[in-house]
Scaffold this active site. Sequence first.
Site, mmCIF file in Angstrom:
data_model
loop_
_atom_site.group_PDB
_atom_site.id
_atom_site.type_symbol
_atom_site.label_atom_id
_atom_site.label_comp_id
_atom_site.label_asym_id
_atom_site.label_seq_id
_atom_site.Cartn_x
_atom_site.Cartn_y
_atom_site.Cartn_z
ATOM 1 N N CYS A 167 -0.062 4.456 2.145
ATOM 2 C CA CYS A 167 -0.677 4.381 3.861
ATOM 3 C C CYS A 167 -0.374 2.865 4.444
ATOM 4 O O CYS A 167 0.834 2.569 4.409
ATOM 5 C CB CYS A 167 -2.492 4.238 4.597
ATOM 6 N N SER A 168 -1.185 1.748 5.143
ATOM 7 C CA SER A 168 -0.374 0.590 4.850
ATOM 8 C C SER A 168 -2.068 -0.795 4.859
ATOM 9 O O SER A 168 -2.135 -1.035 5.853
ATOM 10 C CB SER A 168 -0.187 0.625 6.637
ATOM 11 N N CYS A 172 0.890 -0.726 0.659
ATOM 12 C CA CYS A 172 -0.453 0.325 0.073
ATOM 13 C C CYS A 172 0.562 1.350 0.031
ATOM 14 O O CYS A 172 1.723 1.248 1.539
ATOM 15 C CB CYS A 172 -1.159 -0.063 1.416
#
Lengths: 221, 105, 99
Positions: free
Chosen positions: A126-127, A123
């Site tokens: 972000c995560s 990603c």
Amino acid sequence: MTSEDNYSDNNVVSKQVHKHDHTPPADQGPVTQVQAIQIAMQELLIEKGLVCAEEIRETVELIDSITPSRGAEVVARAWLDPEFKSRLLHNGTAACLEMGIDLRPTPLVVVENTSLIHNIVVCTLCSCYPRMLLGLPPDWYKSTAYRSRIIIEPRVVLLEFGTNLNPELSIRVHDSTADMRYLVLPQRPNNTENFSVNQLTELVTRDCMIGVTLPKNSVTS
Amino acid sequence: MSAKRIGPHDVAGSVVDPVDTTAHELAGWEKRIDALYKLLADEKRCLFVVDEFRLAIESLGPDVYNTHSYYERWVLAIRDILIKKQIITSDELSQRVVDVLDREV
Amino acid sequence: MTAQRFTNGDRVKVAEITGRRHVRTPGYIQGRHGVIERFCGYFPNPEERSIGLTGLPKIALYRVRFSGADLFKELSSAVADSIDVEVFEHWLREVEDDI
């Protein structure tokens, strides 16, 4: 994202949460300014009745209870059951639900490694991560270094994980920018024809389901 | 490479550091801010949604974004949302932070 | 919710849009060409939800496949062969086949 990302909320997994006395790891050293803000916010939110301490404790337990073994069980079943594998690749969310794993509302896309293609998940913004299958993302998955480089030099990054991919393989990176979550279905290692489901599950590591390593017992050529 | 970036979080192609593949065990405060996020954004409370949270992280600005750890950014982003939505005031939070730090001494 | 504009295999170009606060279209694909890999379904608009709106009606989301060598020409020896990215429909433009 971040997940910041949705756990598919509370309707989920509660049945799989094991209750036990659980003490989160102690915070080491003096409290930093940011940690003090965390504590202060938590206290104020509790005093205002918006959350209660018990809910926070239970939520931490829920977070702790989800480990990559869930994803490993899905992969092992797909290795053993071609019809399940076909359903998993067609609709990951529905196939996981068959196994009692409720990922809703975040759809799961399962991408299969083959003799031609190796898949890797990231990603970059972000995560975003399949938390309901693998638990919290590891530090490196959230790191700027991984998010920056996995697209532009995946083979170099994989070497840093000790993975020397066959140069013939085509590399496909999946950037989780929106509402899908991704799981890599690794190739079943050779010479595991007689393995039980439990033995197969043991071969499936978290990192091979993100695509930065191969399952245990895999031989790279 | 891609010069265009949509914010400090848009990092594809931006750094050359090796990936540190080791992991630290999450501290209690890291798990608690993860839990707080999940609770505050759940269906029951719905004090904010994931997209507001992401915007709050991105709005920390490059200096804060690049000098704070992952869960530190979460703490600061949630702080900003709670103050903006007047769920807590900046003054009461500042005072409580002082109290927390005093208590620790 | 409007009917999806694109189907698998369609060639598309990602728009370059500035001035919005929260978007989920990373810079490295903006202005670039790709191919629709699949339609993912309809989802609320994150750009609107990030500022407290409902994000409704839902909008179509696709996975778009890009060639790493196209995206990062100067690095083409090391880049991923293909990169799949989720992109919302309002970021996608039709591309005429240039055969």
